[in-house]
Motif scaffolding. Structure first.
Motif, PDB file in Angstrom:
ATOM      1  N   TRP A  15       0.819  -1.214   0.000  1.00  0.00           N
ATOM      2  CA  TRP A  15       0.000   0.000   0.000  1.00  0.00           C
ATOM      3  C   TRP A  15       0.855   1.266   0.000  1.00  0.00           C
ATOM      4  CZ3 TRP A  15      -2.655  -2.728   4.604  1.00  0.00           C
ATOM      5  CH2 TRP A  15      -3.638  -3.605   4.126  1.00  0.00           C
ATOM      6  N   CYS A  16       0.300   2.340  -0.566  1.00  0.00           N
ATOM      7  CA  CYS A  16       0.995   3.630  -0.576  1.00  0.00           C
ATOM      8  C   CYS A  16       1.208   4.105   0.867  1.00  0.00           C
ATOM      9  CB  CYS A  16       0.168   4.701  -1.282  1.00  0.00           C
ATOM     10  SG  CYS A  16      -0.359   4.282  -2.946  1.00  0.00           S
ATOM     11  N   CYS A  19      -1.810   5.446   3.325  1.00  0.00           N
ATOM     12  CA  CYS A  19      -3.120   4.898   2.924  1.00  0.00           C
ATOM     13  C   CYS A  19      -3.918   4.439   4.156  1.00  0.00           C
ATOM     14  CB  CYS A  19      -2.892   3.713   1.986  1.00  0.00           C
ATOM     15  SG  CYS A  19      -4.412   2.839   1.604  1.00  0.00           S
ATOM     16  N   ASN A  21      -5.719   1.984   4.449  1.00  0.00           N
ATOM     17  CA  ASN A  21      -5.703   0.518   4.618  1.00  0.00           C
ATOM     18  C   ASN A  21      -4.766   0.080   5.752  1.00  0.00           C
ATOM     19  OD1 ASN A  21      -7.498  -0.461   2.622  1.00  0.00           O
ATOM     20  ND2 ASN A  21      -5.987  -0.034   1.030  1.00  0.00           N
ATOM     21  N   CYS A  50      -7.051  -2.716  -3.953  1.00  0.00           N
ATOM     22  CA  CYS A  50      -5.943  -2.397  -3.036  1.00  0.00           C
ATOM     23  C   CYS A  50      -6.138  -3.093  -1.693  1.00  0.00           C
ATOM     24  CB  CYS A  50      -5.856  -0.893  -2.807  1.00  0.00           C
ATOM     25  SG  CYS A  50      -5.245   0.029  -4.219  1.00  0.00           S
ATOM     26  N   ASN A 120     -13.242   3.901  -0.005  1.00  0.00           N
ATOM     27  CA  ASN A 120     -12.459   5.117  -0.290  1.00  0.00           C
ATOM     28  C   ASN A 120     -13.043   5.918  -1.454  1.00  0.00           C
ATOM     29  OD1 ASN A 120     -11.608   3.622  -2.493  1.00  0.00           O
ATOM     30  ND2 ASN A 120      -9.661   3.037  -1.555  1.00  0.00           N
ATOM     31  N   GLY A 124      -8.930   2.273  -6.585  1.00  0.00           N
ATOM     32  CA  GLY A 124      -7.528   2.580  -6.340  1.00  0.00           C
ATOM     33  C   GLY A 124      -6.579   1.762  -7.200  1.00  0.00           C
ATOM     34  N   GLN A 197     -12.242   5.177   4.343  1.00  0.00           N
ATOM     35  CA  GLN A 197     -10.810   4.878   4.247  1.00  0.00           C
ATOM     36  C   GLN A 197     -10.160   5.770   3.195  1.00  0.00           C
ATOM     37  OE1 GLN A 197      -9.681   1.736   1.633  1.00  0.00           O
ATOM     38  NE2 GLN A 197      -7.924   3.107   1.602  1.00  0.00           N
ATOM     39  N   CYS A 199      -8.095   7.340   0.384  1.00  0.00           N
ATOM     40  CA  CYS A 199      -7.081   6.937  -0.597  1.00  0.00           C
ATOM     41  C   CYS A 199      -6.252   8.194  -0.832  1.00  0.00           C
ATOM     42  CB  CYS A 199      -7.753   6.472  -1.898  1.00  0.00           C
ATOM     43  SG  CYS A 199      -6.606   6.323  -3.284  1.00  0.00           S
ATOM     44  N   VAL A 200      -5.077   8.254  -0.188  1.00  0.00           N
ATOM     45  CA  VAL A 200      -4.304   9.502  -0.200  1.00  0.00           C
ATOM     46  C   VAL A 200      -3.702   9.809  -1.572  1.00  0.00           C
ATOM     47  CG1 VAL A 200      -3.757   9.472   2.267  1.00  0.00           C
ATOM     48  CG2 VAL A 200      -2.256   8.259   0.670  1.00  0.00           C
ATOM     49  N   THR A 201      -3.625   8.798  -2.427  1.00  0.00           N
ATOM     50  CA  THR A 201      -2.983   9.009  -3.731  1.00  0.00           C
ATOM     51  C   THR A 201      -3.958   9.505  -4.785  1.00  0.00           C
ATOM     52  OG1 THR A 201      -1.407   7.278  -3.182  1.00  0.00           O
ATOM     53  CG2 THR A 201      -1.586   7.833  -5.524  1.00  0.00           C
ATOM     54  N   LEU A 202      -5.190   8.986  -4.756  1.00  0.00           N
ATOM     55  CA  LEU A 202      -6.094   9.258  -5.883  1.00  0.00           C
ATOM     56  C   LEU A 202      -7.353  10.054  -5.544  1.00  0.00           C
ATOM     57  CD1 LEU A 202      -5.744   5.665  -7.336  1.00  0.00           C
ATOM     58  CD2 LEU A 202      -4.831   7.720  -8.399  1.00  0.00           C
TER      59      LEU A 202
HETATM   60 FE1  SF4 Z   1      -4.311   3.106  -0.739  1.00  0.00          FE
HETATM   61 FE2  SF4 Z   1      -5.160   4.609  -2.754  1.00  0.00          FE
HETATM   62 FE3  SF4 Z   1      -2.638   3.777  -2.693  1.00  0.00          FE
HETATM   63 FE4  SF4 Z   1      -4.623   2.057  -3.141  1.00  0.00          FE
HETATM   64  S1  SF4 Z   1      -4.008   3.772  -4.470  1.00  0.00           S
HETATM   65  S2  SF4 Z   1      -2.870   1.732  -1.771  1.00  0.00           S
HETATM   66  S3  SF4 Z   1      -6.247   2.851  -1.824  1.00  0.00           S
HETATM   67  S4  SF4 Z   1      -3.613   5.178  -1.243  1.00  0.00           S
END
Ligand code: SF4
Length: 287
Positions: A15-16, A19, A21, A50, A120, A124, A197, A199-202
């Motif tokens: 996981w990022c 995140c 998760n 994810c 989220n 993801g 939850q 999703c810090v990236t998307l």
């Molecule tokens: Fe978590 Fe989003 Fe990265 Fe998937 S893309 S691991 S949900 S932060």
């Protein structure tokens, strides 16, 4: 008490960093430890996404299945051995999208499992498409002009489908989440826990800050968890305040309690006699 370290693996997750998760995994480990469950008494089943990598990173029984099919696999696990504490780990795309039909049927059957919906509000693993819980107007790679669809409301859906324990948690509050997982596991019947939850990236809208400003605990406001109508009304509250905690809890027979073949003992505890079958006479019959 089961040591949390017993539930750890040496592998790093994929996981990022940051995140939500990670926090759900930590809360699940904490809950299993609090309940003093032996890892061999726990099975964690996931689909694809994810969040669905989670069974790799907790040392219990685990099954990383296929997209949307975590609930049918968990159903099989529970029917074979209903002494196991069975958790389903599923994202909003996996559980509330492709696997939604299975989820509805497991809820109406009141199968005694705990569903952890990692919600989220975006896909993801496939890099940011609109999901079934994305808000109307959400701009993503698949809806650059904003989603025109209404989101699924997991809490209202759980109520309408007959789940007997329905709660929402925020991944940023692991104490509350671990406590809800314990209560959902100890509840006899289907426990739906929808987990906000980030999703810090998307997902740059529904962030930790977004939820921190809005979430509140229903139990601190003396919400009556036996009141179905009150729970239904609360399920539609979202902005500016988002309720978390137990919305509704009731008691009715579980699926395995009502199934005569499994009522007394799990399938794995029953003596199976393997009889030799003459396959040729069977084939002859269908010629
Ligand atoms: Fe978590 Fe989003 Fe990265 Fe998937 S893309 S691991 S949900 S932060």
């Amino acid at each position: 008490m089961t040591e949390i370290n017993e539930l750890n693996t040496k592998e790093l997750t994929t996981w990022c960093p940051g995140c939500g998760n990670h926090l759900i995994l930590a809360a699940l480990k904490k809950a299993v430890s609090k309940m003093n469950l032996n890892p061999s008494e726990v099975a964690v089943v996931s689909g694809i996404g994810c969040s669905s990598g989670l069974p790799h990173w907790i040392e219990t029984y685990g099954f990383h299945s296929i997209h949307g099919r975590a609930v049918p696999v968990a159903t099989g696990v529970k029917l074979a051995n209903h002494n196991l504490n069975v958790f389903v780990v599923s994202g909003d795309g996996d559980g509330y999208g492709i696997g939604l039909n299975h989820l509805i049927h497991a809820m109406r059957r009141n199968l005694d499992i705990t569903f952890l919906g990692h919600d989220n509000q975006i896909y993801g693993l496939t890099l940011g498409q609109t999901s079934p819980t994305s808000e109307q107007g959400a701009k993503t790679v698949s809806t650059p002009n904003g989603s025109i669809e209404l989101p699924i409301n997991p809490i209202a859906l759980g109520l309408a489908s007959g789940a007997t324990f329905i709660a929402r948690a925020f991944a940023g509050n692991t104490e509350q989440l671990a406590d809800l997982i314990v209560k959902g596991t100890q509840h006899e019947g289907f426990a739906l826990i929808d987990i906000l939850q980030p999703c810090v990236t998307l997902n740059k809208v529904n962030t930790f800050e977004f939820f921190q400003k809005r979430v509140y605990d229903l139990q601190s406001e003396k919400h009556d968890t036996s009141n179905f109508s009150a729970a239904f009304l609360k399920s539609f509250e979202w902005n500016p305040r988002i309720p978390t905690g137990i919305f509704y809890q009731t008691k009715r027979d579980t699926y395995t309690e009502d199934l005569p073949q499994l009522k007394e003992k799990s399938l794995v505890k029953q003596q199976q006699e393997l009889k030799s079958v003459d396959i040729n006479s069977l084939l002859e019959k269908y010629k």
